[in-house]
Design a protein around this motif. Structure first.
Motif, mmCIF file in Angstrom:
data_model
loop_
_atom_site.group_PDB
_atom_site.id
_atom_site.type_symbol
_atom_site.label_atom_id
_atom_site.label_comp_id
_atom_site.label_asym_id
_atom_site.label_seq_id
_atom_site.Cartn_x
_atom_site.Cartn_y
_atom_site.Cartn_z
ATOM 1 N N LEU A 113 28.546 7.559 16.854
ATOM 2 C CA LEU A 113 28.034 8.295 17.978
ATOM 3 C C LEU A 113 27.491 7.120 19.176
ATOM 4 O O LEU A 113 26.663 6.644 18.784
ATOM 5 C CB LEU A 113 27.256 9.336 17.785
ATOM 6 N N VAL A 114 28.163 7.001 20.166
ATOM 7 C CA VAL A 114 27.663 6.002 21.061
ATOM 8 C C VAL A 114 26.960 6.756 22.397
ATOM 9 O O VAL A 114 26.195 5.919 23.262
ATOM 10 C CB VAL A 114 28.852 5.218 21.678
ATOM 11 N N THR A 121 32.229 19.543 21.084
ATOM 12 C CA THR A 121 33.154 18.713 20.644
ATOM 13 C C THR A 121 32.432 17.183 20.961
ATOM 14 O O THR A 121 31.891 16.957 22.073
ATOM 15 C CB THR A 121 34.578 18.657 20.832
ATOM 16 N N THR A 122 32.735 16.193 20.229
ATOM 17 C CA THR A 122 32.612 14.741 20.707
ATOM 18 C C THR A 122 33.998 14.076 20.913
ATOM 19 O O THR A 122 35.034 14.707 20.353
ATOM 20 C CB THR A 122 31.804 13.946 19.863
ATOM 21 N N VAL A 123 34.443 13.252 21.740
ATOM 22 C CA VAL A 123 35.874 12.866 22.039
ATOM 23 C C VAL A 123 35.645 11.180 21.906
ATOM 24 O O VAL A 123 34.590 10.606 22.056
ATOM 25 C CB VAL A 123 36.439 13.053 23.168
ATOM 26 N N PRO A 124 36.653 10.666 21.374
ATOM 27 C CA PRO A 124 36.702 8.931 21.443
ATOM 28 C C PRO A 124 36.340 8.510 23.131
ATOM 29 O O PRO A 124 36.952 9.082 23.903
ATOM 30 C CB PRO A 124 37.995 8.617 20.769
ATOM 31 N N LYS A 125 35.632 7.380 23.028
ATOM 32 C CA LYS A 125 35.525 6.727 24.359
ATOM 33 C C LYS A 125 36.780 6.537 25.139
ATOM 34 O O LYS A 125 36.689 6.665 26.441
ATOM 35 C CB LYS A 125 34.955 5.557 24.059
ATOM 36 N N GLY A 145 29.325 14.723 23.043
ATOM 37 C CA GLY A 145 28.972 13.229 22.829
ATOM 38 C C GLY A 145 30.369 12.577 23.027
ATOM 39 O O GLY A 145 31.399 13.148 23.142
ATOM 40 N N ILE A 146 29.954 11.155 22.883
ATOM 41 C CA ILE A 146 31.184 10.384 22.968
ATOM 42 C C ILE A 146 31.085 9.437 21.775
ATOM 43 O O ILE A 146 30.128 8.889 21.372
ATOM 44 C CB ILE A 146 31.265 9.523 24.178
ATOM 45 N N ASP A 147 32.069 9.245 20.910
ATOM 46 C CA ASP A 147 32.111 8.404 19.613
ATOM 47 C C ASP A 147 33.031 7.510 19.649
ATOM 48 O O ASP A 147 33.809 7.146 20.532
ATOM 49 C CB ASP A 147 32.530 9.580 18.538
ATOM 50 N N GLU A 148 33.017 6.514 19.072
ATOM 51 C CA GLU A 148 33.966 5.302 18.740
ATOM 52 C C GLU A 148 34.249 5.074 17.277
ATOM 53 O O GLU A 148 33.386 4.993 16.234
ATOM 54 C CB GLU A 148 33.090 4.179 19.366
ATOM 55 N N ASP A 149 35.677 4.723 16.984
ATOM 56 C CA ASP A 149 36.183 4.247 15.705
ATOM 57 C C ASP A 149 35.979 2.927 15.570
ATOM 58 O O ASP A 149 36.837 2.171 15.589
ATOM 59 C CB ASP A 149 37.367 4.956 15.655
#
Length: 882
Positions: A127-128, A139-143, A181-185
Motif C-alpha cells: 500500500l503506497v 477498493t485499492t487500485v494499482p498506481k 487506496g493506491i497499491d503497487e506490485d
C-alpha cells in the motif's frame, strides 16, 4: 632461520606483489561467487514466494505440475482454518481478471482483483497511499491504473468481470467501487496482469458471479498461504490444518515451497551459483599455477642467498621451511584481503541499494564465504610453492653459487609423458561419462547420473575431469609447445636479426619457452572457457525462456478488432502483431455424448488457430513445422505429459455449445508435443493448429491480438503502452508473459555481467603469469643477454627480440588455449544447462578475435619490464654478476 626468512621476504616484497595479486584475485573470485550466489538465491526465492507476503506456510499441490481436478475456495474450508489455534491468517491465491474504467465511461484498462485478508502483512502487494478496503464497495487500485484513468483516492471506478459475465450468461455488469487506496506490485507477482486491485471478500464473491454447489464458474485455487504462530506449530496443531486440506495437497514451509519452485524452474536448485562456482574452482586452479611460476622467480632470485645459507650450515629442511613460511604468510594475508574486499564490495552494493534487473544485492556472510577462500588460497599457495622449495634444496651449495644457466637441465622423461597421457585419458573419460549421462537425461532416461540429487556431484565430477585433462596437457607442454612454436617461428625468422634471435631462443631452451607459454595458455584457456560458457548460457537460457514464455503479449478482444490491431502496431517496440482466433472445445470419445463429455473439465481444450506464417511471426518459437501433414494440435510438452493424453493420440473435438440446428459438429486431430508454453488460455489443455484445419468447426468463439516485442522497450513500459493504446477499445484485456520473462532475462544478464568481470580477472591473472615467467627467463639469460650486448646488439634490438619472442609464444599458446577453452566451456555448459532443453554450443568468432588481440597485447606489455631489466645493466657488470 625464521628471522632470516622474514628479512628475505621483506627484501623481495616487490617480487611477492604479483603473486599476492594473483592470490587476492583468486580468493576474491571465490568469495564473491559465494556472496553473489547468496544474493541470487535470495532474489529468486523472494520472487517465487512473493505471493506469501509475511506468510510462512502454504497449502500446496503435492505435484507441482499436477493438472488434475480443479480446486476452488470451498474445498479449503477457510472459515474453519482461520479458527485453528496455530493460524494467525490465511489467504487463498485466487484472483479475478477484470476491466476497470472511470465512472461515466471513457478509458478503461485491466487488472487482477484479489481479496483483502487480515493481517494485512499477508498481502502480496504494498500500500503506497490511503488505506486498505474495509467495507463492501471499497477498493485499492494499482498506481499504473490510477495514472492511466486519471483518478485518485476518493474517486470511484467501475469493475467489469469477465467471470461475472460467464456466470450470468450475458454481458459483464459493472460494479461501482470507491477508491480508498493506491497499491503497487513491487515484486512483480501480478506483472502478467498489470498489477492487482484489492477488494473485500464479499465484493470479490460478487465479481466472481453466482456460486454453484460444485464450484462451477469459480476460479481455481492452487495455493493457500498461511501465517502460523511459530510457538503453536506442534504436530497436533499441524495435523488439524492437514485435516481441513483437500486431497492431493500438502502443508509445506516457505523454504520448502521455494526449493520446489526453484527446482521446477531449473531442474536443479541454485544452478547459476553452481555454474559460477565451477568456474571459480578453475580460476583458483589457474591462480595456483601462476603462483607456482611466481615462486620459481622468487627462488631463482634468492638462489645465491639460499646457497650461502647452505654453505654456512643451514639444513635442507630449514631452506625448505623458509620457502614454505614465505608462501604461507603470503597466501594467508592475500586471501584474507581478497575475502574482505569481496565482502566490502557486496556490502557497499547493499548500502547503496543497488538493483540490477530483478536482483537486489544482499550481504549474507556464511561460514563458506570466509573459510573456503582463505583456506583454499593459503593451501593452494603453499602447494604451489612446494616445487620451488624442492628446487631450492635439490642442488649443492657450490652448484647453486654458479649461474643458473650452467646448472644441468633435465629433460622431461618418458615417465612424465606417460603420466600426462594417462591423466588426459582419465580426465576425458570422467567428463565424457558425465556428458553421456546428460545426453541420456535429455532424452528422458530416468535415474541418470546428472538428474535429481546427484546433479551437483555430476558437475563436480565433470569439473574434476576437465581439471585432470588440463593438468595432463600442462605436464606435456615442454614437448608440444616448442614444436608448435617452431612451425610458427619459421615464418618470421627472416624478418630481421631481432626476430632471428627470438626464434633461436625458442629453439634453444624449450623448457623455458614451455614455462612462459604455459602461463598464457592457462589464462587464455580460462578466458575462452568462461566466454564460451557464458555465450552458451545466454543462448540456451534465451531459447528456454522463449519456450516457457512463447507469446509476449495477448490482448483478448472478443471480436476481430482491426481498429485495436492498428493502434497496437503503432506502439513503440512492437515487432509484429496480428489477430488470432480461439475455440473453446470439448474432447469427445469416438462414439461418446457431448453432454457427458462436458461434465468433466479434464475434457476441455482451447485451440488457437494460426494463419500460415503466424507462428514464426508472432511466437518466440516457431511451431509451424509440427502442424504440417494433416489436422494436428500442438500442445505444450509438459502439459501433455501431465495429462491423460499422449503424443500421437487421435482425438475428436466438438464446440462446447450445440449449433443452431442442435447438432454436434466433430473434428479429428492428432496431438503432438509442442516446444512452447505460457499462453493465457483457460485452465486445462490448450494448443495451436493451422486455421485451415478448423473450417468444419465453425467460427472462433473469440479473438485475440498476439504481439511480439522487438526487445527495445522495457517489459513494463511496453505493456503499459499497449494498455494505453487499447484503453478506449471495448472489452480489450491485455495480458502477457513478457514481464515475467523480462525478470528472468535481467537476472541472466546480471550473471553474464559477472562473467564479463571474470574475464577481466582472467586477463589480469594471465598477464601476471606471463610477466613472472618472462622475468624468470631474463634472470636465467643474464650471461646470454650480456654477451649479445657485448658483441654489438643495441638495447632496442634486445628489447625487440624479447617482444617478438613473447608475441610468438602468445600466438601459439593462445591458439591452443582457444581450442581447450572452447571444449571445456562446451562440456560445462552442456552438463549444467541440459535440463533447460537443447543446449547451444556456439563458436564466438568475435570473442576469439578479441582474445587473440588482448593476449598479444598482454604478452607485449608483460615483456616490457623484463626487457628493461635485461638492458639497464651494463654488459661488463652483467657478465661479472653472471
Amino acid at each position: 632461520m625464521w628471522s632470516i626468512s622474514w628479512k628475505m621476504m621483506k627484501r623481495d616484497v616487490r617480487m611477492l606483489v604479483p603473486a599476492g595479486i594473483a592470490i587476492l584475485v583468486g580468493s576474491l573470485f571465490i568469495a564473491a561467487t559465494f556472496l553473489f550466489g547468496n544474493t541470487l538465491d535470495n532474489s529468486m526465492r523472494k520472487q517465487v514466494s512473493s505471493a506469501f507476503g509475511s506468510g510462512n506456510y502454504a497449502i500446496a499441490p503435492e505435484n507441482i505440475s499436477n493438472s488434475g481436478e480443479v480446486k476452488t475456495i470451498k474445498d479449503f474450508h477457510l472459515s474453519k482454518l482461520r479458527t485453528l489455534p496455530a493460524v494467525k491468517g490465511a489467504r487463498p491465491d485466487v484472483n479475478v481478471f477484470a476491466q476497470v474504467g472511470k465512472t461515466g465511461g471513457g478509458k478503461h484498462t485491466d487488472t487482477a482483483v484479489i481479496s483483502m485478508v487480515e493481517p494485512d502483512s499477508l498481502m502480496p502487494i504494498s500500500l503506497v497511499e490511503g488505506r486498505w478496503p474495509a467495507a463492501e464497495g471499497e477498493t485499492t487500485v494499482p498506481k499504473s491504473v490510477a495514472d492511466r484513468l486519471d483518478t485518485k483516492v476518493g474517486g470511484s471506478i467501475s469493475f467489469n468481470s469477465a467471470m461475472e459475465a460467464e456466470g450470468s450468461g450475458g454481458s459483464p455488469s459493472a460494479s461501482q467501487l470507491k477508491i480508498v487506496g493506491i497499491d503497487e506490485d513491487i515484486d512483480g507477482y501480478y506483472s502478467y496482469y498489470g498489477g492487482a486491485s484489492v477488494v473485500t471478500e464479499s465484493t470479490l464473491t460478487k465479481l466472481m458471479g453466482p456460486q454453484s454447489d460444485e464450484g462451477e464458474g469459480q476460479p481455481p485455487v492452487a495455493y493457500v498461504y498461511l501465517l502460523l504462530d511459530e510457538s503453536q506449530t506442534s504436530e497436533s496443531n499441524l495435523k488439524q490444518i492437514r485435516d481441513e486440506m483437500p486431497k492431493g495437497y500438502k502443508l509445506q514451509t516457505r523454504a520448502e515451497f521455494e526449493n520446489a519452485q526453484l527446482k521446477s524452474l531449473s531442474g536443479q536448485t541454485s544452478i547459476m551459483t553452481t555454474f559460477l562456482l565451477s568456474f571459480g574452482v578453475l580460476a583458483m586452479f589457474v591462480a595456483a599455477l601462476v603462483i607456482a611460476n611466481t615462486f620459481q622467480v622468487i627462488v631463482a632470485r634468492q638462489r645465491r642467498t639460499l646457497a650461502l645459507l647452505r654453505t654456512i650450515g643451514a639444513k635442507k629442511s630449514q631452506v625448505r621451511s623458509s620457502v614454505l613460511m614465505q608462501s604461507s604468510i603470503l597466501g594467508l594475508v592475500a586471501s584474507a584481503l581478497g575475502t574482505l574486499l569481496a565482502i566490502g564490495l557486496v556490502g557497499l552494493a547493499q548500502v547503496l541499494k543497488l538493483r540490477m534487473g530483478g536482483l537486489s544485492f544482499t550481504l549474507k556472510v556464511t561460514p563458506l564465504v570466509i573459510l573456503v577462500p582463505i583456506a583454499f588460497g593459503t593451501l593452494i599457495t603453499m602447494l604451489a610453492s612446494m616445487s620451488s622449495a624442492r628446487a631450492a634444496t635439490r642442488v649443492t651449495p657450490l652448484e647453486a653459487l654458479r649461474p643458473p644457466e650452467l646448472s644441468e637441465e633435465k629433460r622431461s622423461g618418458r615417465v612424465r609423458i606417460v603420466i600426462s597421457c594417462l591423466l588426459i585419458l582419465l580426465g576425458a573419460a570422467m567428463a565424457g561419462y558425465v556428458v553421456y549421462q546428460a545426453v541420456l537425461d535429455s532424452r528422458g532416461v530416468k535415474g541418470t547420473f546428472v538428474s535429481g540429487d546427484t546433479s551437483s556431484f555430476a558437475l563436480a565430477t565433470a569439473v574434476g575431469g576437465v581439471a585432470i585433462v588440463f593438468i595432463g596437457v600442462l605436464l606435456s607442454t615442454s614437448r608440444w609447445i616448442p614444436w608448435l612454436l617452431k612451425g610458427i617461428g619459421a615464418l618470421v625468422a627472416h624478418i630481421g636479426p631481432s626476430s632471428k634471435i627470438a626464434v633461436g631462443n625458442i629453439s634453444r631452451n624449450p623448457k623455458r619457452v614451455a614455462a612462459t607459454g604455459t602461463a598464457l595458455l592457462i589464462g587464455v584457456t580460462l578466458v575462452s572457457c568462461l566466454g564460451t560458457g557464458a555465450a552458451s548460457a545466454k543462448q540456451t537460457m534465451a531459447n528456454a525462456l522463449d519456450s516457457r514464455y512463447s507469446v509476449d503479449v495477448e490482448i483478448i478482444t472478443g471480436k476481430a478488432d482491426q481498429e485495436s490491431l492498428e493502434k497496437v502496431r503503432k506502439v513503440k517496440g512492437v515487432k509484429a502483431a496480428d489477430i488470432v482466433g480461439s475455440y473453446q472445445l470439448a474432447i469427445v470419445k469416438p462414439q461418446g455424448d457431448l453432454t457427458e463429455a462436458m461434465k468433466n473439465s479434464k475434457n476441455a481444450i482451447n485451440i488457437y488457430a494460426l494463419k500460415p506464417g503466424q507462428s514464426k511471426e508472432l511466437m518466440n518459437v516457431d511451431q509451424e513445422a509440427l502442424l504440417q501433414g494433416g489436422p494436428k494440435i500442438a500442445t505444450p510438452e509438459k502439459m501433455l505429459e501431465s495429462s491423460t493424453y499422449k503424443p500421437g493420440q487421435q482425438i475428436s473435438v466438438s464446440p462446447w455449445q450445440m449449433d443452431n440446428n442442435n447438432e454436434q459438429k466433430r473434428s479429428n486431430f492428432q496431438l503432438v508435443s509442442g516446444s512452447y508454453s505460457g499462453l493465457a488460455g483457460p485452465y486445462g489443455l490448450y494448443g495451436i493448429c493451422l486455421e485451415d484445419q478448423t473450417k468444419q468447426i465453425g467460427r472462433p468463439d473469440q479473438y485475440e491480438i498476439w504481439v511480439k516485442s522487438d526487445g527495445t522497450q522495457p517489459a513494463r513500459t511496453f505493456l503499459e503502452d499497449i494498455r494505453e493504446a487499447t484503453s478506449n477499445s471495448e472489452h480489450a484485456s491485455v495480458t502477457g508473459a513478457i514481464a515475467e520473462k523480462d525478470q528472468y532475462e535481467q537476472m541472466i544478464n546480471v550473471v553474464l555481467m559477472v562473467m564479463v568481470g571474470l574475464l577481466a580477472v582472467a586477463v589480469v591473472i594471465a598477464l601476471i603469469g606471463v610477466a613472472n615467467t618472462l622475468s624468470l627467463s631474463v634472470i636465467e639469460r643474464t650471461r646470454e643477454s650480456a654477451t649479445l650486448r657485448a658483441i654489438g646488439m643495441t638495447k632496442r634490438q634486445l628489447k625487440r627480440s624479447l617482444s617478438v619472442e613473447a608475441l610468438l609464444i602468445a600466438l601459439g599458446s593462445t591458439l591452443a588455449g582457444l581450442v581447450l577453452g572452447t571444449l571445456f566451456g562446451w562440456t560445462g555448459a552442456y552438463i549444467v544447462f541440459e535440463s533447460f532443453g537443447k543446449v547451444a554450443l556456439p563458436l564466438d568468432w568475435t570473442m576469439y578475435a578479441l582474445i587473440v588481440l588482448i593476449a598479444g597485447l598482454a604478452a607485449w606489455l608483460a615483456s616490457v619490464l623484463p626487457a628493461r631489466r635485461a638492458t639497464k645493466t651494463p654488459p661488463v657488470e652483467a657478465l661479472a654478476e653472471a
